[in-house]
Write a protein that holds these residues in place. Structure first.
Motif, PDB file in Angstrom:
ATOM      1  N   SER A 143       0.785  -1.230   0.000  1.00  0.00           N
ATOM      2  CA  SER A 143       0.000   0.000   0.000  1.00  0.00           C
ATOM      3  C   SER A 143       0.824   1.291   0.000  1.00  0.00           C
ATOM      4  CB  SER A 143      -0.950   0.009   1.194  1.00  0.00           C
ATOM      5  OG  SER A 143      -0.211  -0.132   2.398  1.00  0.00           O
ATOM      6  N   ARG A 144       2.060   1.220   0.439  1.00  0.00           N
ATOM      7  CA  ARG A 144       2.916   2.410   0.477  1.00  0.00           C
ATOM      8  C   ARG A 144       4.156   2.189  -0.358  1.00  0.00           C
ATOM      9  NH1 ARG A 144       3.967   5.125   5.997  1.00  0.00           N
ATOM     10  NH2 ARG A 144       4.910   6.491   4.491  1.00  0.00           N
ATOM     11  N   ARG A 145       4.675   3.237  -0.911  1.00  0.00           N
ATOM     12  CA  ARG A 145       5.917   3.166  -1.676  1.00  0.00           C
ATOM     13  C   ARG A 145       7.050   3.390  -0.683  1.00  0.00           C
ATOM     14  NH1 ARG A 145       6.075   3.974  -7.352  1.00  0.00           N
ATOM     15  NH2 ARG A 145       8.113   3.328  -8.066  1.00  0.00           N
ATOM     16  N   VAL A 146       7.670   2.312  -0.223  1.00  0.00           N
ATOM     17  CA  VAL A 146       8.714   2.378   0.789  1.00  0.00           C
ATOM     18  C   VAL A 146      10.082   2.495   0.122  1.00  0.00           C
ATOM     19  CG1 VAL A 146       9.747   1.212   2.777  1.00  0.00           C
ATOM     20  CG2 VAL A 146       7.281   1.028   2.355  1.00  0.00           C
ATOM     21  N   PHE A 147      10.276   1.755  -0.942  1.00  0.00           N
ATOM     22  CA  PHE A 147      11.528   1.775  -1.692  1.00  0.00           C
ATOM     23  C   PHE A 147      11.265   2.413  -3.049  1.00  0.00           C
ATOM     24  CE2 PHE A 147      11.652  -2.272   0.852  1.00  0.00           C
ATOM     25  CZ  PHE A 147      12.472  -1.777   1.846  1.00  0.00           C
ATOM     26  N   GLU A 148      12.293   2.514  -3.871  1.00  0.00           N
ATOM     27  CA  GLU A 148      12.120   3.108  -5.198  1.00  0.00           C
ATOM     28  C   GLU A 148      11.214   2.262  -6.082  1.00  0.00           C
ATOM     29  OE1 GLU A 148      15.645   4.443  -7.196  1.00  0.00           O
ATOM     30  OE2 GLU A 148      16.555   5.056  -5.301  1.00  0.00           O
ATOM     31  N   GLU A 149      11.356   0.960  -5.994  1.00  0.00           N
ATOM     32  CA  GLU A 149      10.582   0.049  -6.839  1.00  0.00           C
ATOM     33  C   GLU A 149       9.275  -0.344  -6.160  1.00  0.00           C
ATOM     34  OE1 GLU A 149      11.603  -0.975  -9.945  1.00  0.00           O
ATOM     35  OE2 GLU A 149      13.278   0.420  -9.662  1.00  0.00           O
ATOM     36  N   LYS A 150       8.266  -0.617  -6.974  1.00  0.00           N
ATOM     37  CA  LYS A 150       7.029  -1.185  -6.441  1.00  0.00           C
ATOM     38  C   LYS A 150       7.336  -2.595  -5.952  1.00  0.00           C
ATOM     39  CE  LYS A 150       4.019   1.317  -9.581  1.00  0.00           C
ATOM     40  NZ  LYS A 150       3.024   1.204 -10.662  1.00  0.00           N
ATOM     41  N   MET A 151       6.542  -3.066  -5.000  1.00  0.00           N
ATOM     42  CA  MET A 151       6.763  -4.414  -4.473  1.00  0.00           C
ATOM     43  C   MET A 151       5.446  -5.001  -4.021  1.00  0.00           C
ATOM     44  SD  MET A 151       8.473  -3.357  -0.907  1.00  0.00           S
ATOM     45  CE  MET A 151       7.870  -1.809  -0.233  1.00  0.00           C
ATOM     46  N   THR A 152       5.428  -6.321  -3.945  1.00  0.00           N
ATOM     47  CA  THR A 152       4.240  -6.984  -3.424  1.00  0.00           C
ATOM     48  C   THR A 152       4.253  -6.925  -1.900  1.00  0.00           C
ATOM     49  OG1 THR A 152       5.316  -9.137  -3.274  1.00  0.00           O
ATOM     50  CG2 THR A 152       4.165  -8.622  -5.366  1.00  0.00           C
ATOM     51  N   THR A 153       3.100  -7.133  -1.329  1.00  0.00           N
ATOM     52  CA  THR A 153       3.000  -7.213   0.134  1.00  0.00           C
ATOM     53  C   THR A 153       3.853  -8.364   0.640  1.00  0.00           C
ATOM     54  OG1 THR A 153       0.802  -6.225   0.104  1.00  0.00           O
ATOM     55  CG2 THR A 153       1.359  -7.561   2.027  1.00  0.00           C
ATOM     56  N   GLU A 154       3.848  -9.484  -0.069  1.00  0.00           N
ATOM     57  CA  GLU A 154       4.663 -10.642   0.309  1.00  0.00           C
ATOM     58  C   GLU A 154       6.141 -10.264   0.392  1.00  0.00           C
ATOM     59  OE1 GLU A 154       4.536 -15.104  -1.189  1.00  0.00           O
ATOM     60  OE2 GLU A 154       5.387 -13.774  -2.724  1.00  0.00           O
ATOM     61  N   PHE A 155       6.647  -9.562  -0.613  1.00  0.00           N
ATOM     62  CA  PHE A 155       8.044  -9.148  -0.625  1.00  0.00           C
ATOM     63  C   PHE A 155       8.337  -8.248   0.568  1.00  0.00           C
ATOM     64  CE2 PHE A 155      11.462  -6.247  -1.558  1.00  0.00           C
ATOM     65  CZ  PHE A 155      12.441  -7.060  -2.110  1.00  0.00           C
ATOM     66  N   PHE A 156       7.468  -7.273   0.816  1.00  0.00           N
ATOM     67  CA  PHE A 156       7.725  -6.344   1.904  1.00  0.00           C
ATOM     68  C   PHE A 156       7.670  -7.036   3.265  1.00  0.00           C
ATOM     69  CE2 PHE A 156       6.727  -2.612   4.666  1.00  0.00           C
ATOM     70  CZ  PHE A 156       7.978  -2.030   4.564  1.00  0.00           C
ATOM     71  N   LEU A 157       6.764  -7.969   3.443  1.00  0.00           N
ATOM     72  CA  LEU A 157       6.718  -8.719   4.700  1.00  0.00           C
ATOM     73  C   LEU A 157       7.995  -9.521   4.905  1.00  0.00           C
ATOM     74  CD1 LEU A 157       2.990  -9.850   4.671  1.00  0.00           C
ATOM     75  CD2 LEU A 157       4.049  -8.245   6.292  1.00  0.00           C
ATOM     76  N   ALA A 158       8.527 -10.107   3.827  1.00  0.00           N
ATOM     77  CA  ALA A 158       9.810 -10.812   3.934  1.00  0.00           C
ATOM     78  C   ALA A 158      10.906  -9.829   4.331  1.00  0.00           C
ATOM     79  CB  ALA A 158      10.146 -11.514   2.622  1.00  0.00           C
ATOM     80  N   HIS A 159      10.880  -8.646   3.743  1.00  0.00           N
ATOM     81  CA  HIS A 159      11.849  -7.604   4.112  1.00  0.00           C
ATOM     82  C   HIS A 159      11.749  -7.272   5.599  1.00  0.00           C
ATOM     83  CE1 HIS A 159      14.003  -3.821   4.371  1.00  0.00           C
ATOM     84  NE2 HIS A 159      12.897  -3.314   4.903  1.00  0.00           N
ATOM     85  N   LEU A 160      10.521  -7.147   6.105  1.00  0.00           N
ATOM     86  CA  LEU A 160      10.341  -6.802   7.518  1.00  0.00           C
ATOM     87  C   LEU A 160      10.913  -7.874   8.449  1.00  0.00           C
ATOM     88  CD1 LEU A 160       6.786  -5.186   7.479  1.00  0.00           C
ATOM     89  CD2 LEU A 160       9.000  -4.020   7.707  1.00  0.00           C
ATOM     90  N   THR A 161      10.864  -9.144   8.038  1.00  0.00           N
ATOM     91  CA  THR A 161      11.484 -10.185   8.878  1.00  0.00           C
ATOM     92  C   THR A 161      12.997 -10.007   8.923  1.00  0.00           C
ATOM     93  OG1 THR A 161      11.714 -11.842   7.114  1.00  0.00           O
ATOM     94  CG2 THR A 161       9.668 -11.900   8.414  1.00  0.00           C
TER      95      THR A 161
END
Length: 149
Positions: A111-129
């Motif tokens: 839902s938010r643009r955290v990095f330069e590239e768009k990403m899936t929620t799955e990818f971002f959750l993996a990043h958060l781990t």
């Protein structure tokens, strides 16, 4: 489902965070800075709590949490018992939010643009781990350095 894996990792590492915070011999030591270390364990703990409450709780779980990131690094001398309570609370938020997500939710753009590239929620959750694990390692190092003396 992938959310079960994520839940297991978040619960494991948030429990490890509690163990680290409890392992400090002296509660005041949570807030000590040493040469070359820019954040105390207490501030890293607050940062992790704020990060997860914001990116998982507020963004995905609609909890209404409002992040005050600057306070994560400026607050000092929060009692250990309060840090432990906040870790327990954010664990509940993470688990309850992940329980709501479907496979389709994971494949949506986060839902938010955290990095330069768009990403899936799955990818971002993996990043958060990995973000959690990174700071958990810093806290472990800080504790061993501080408890040594």
């Amino acid at each position: 489902m992938y959310t079960k894996t994520l839940m297991a990792i978040f619960k494991r590492d948030l429990n490890a965070l509690k163990i680290e915070i409890k392992a400090y011999k002296n509660e005041k030591s949570l807030w000590i800075l040493k040469d070359g270390i820019s954040n105390s364990a207490g501030n890293l703990c607050l940062h992790l709590i704020g990060n997860l409450n914001h990116f998982i709780g507020a963004e995905l779980g609609n909890t209404g949490y409002v992040r005050q990131r600057e306070l994560e690094f400026s607050l000092k001398d929060i009692p250990r018992s309060e840090l432990i309570k906040q870790i327990d609370d954010v664990t509940k938020v993470v688990v309850s939010t992940l329980n709501l997500l479907t496979e389709a939710d994971l494949q949506k753009e986060y839902s938010r643009r955290v990095f330069e590239e768009k990403m899936t929620t799955e990818f971002f959750l993996a990043h958060l781990t990995t973000h959690l694990a990174y700071h958990l390692g810093q806290i472990n190092y800080h504790r061993r350095l501080i408890n040594k003396g």
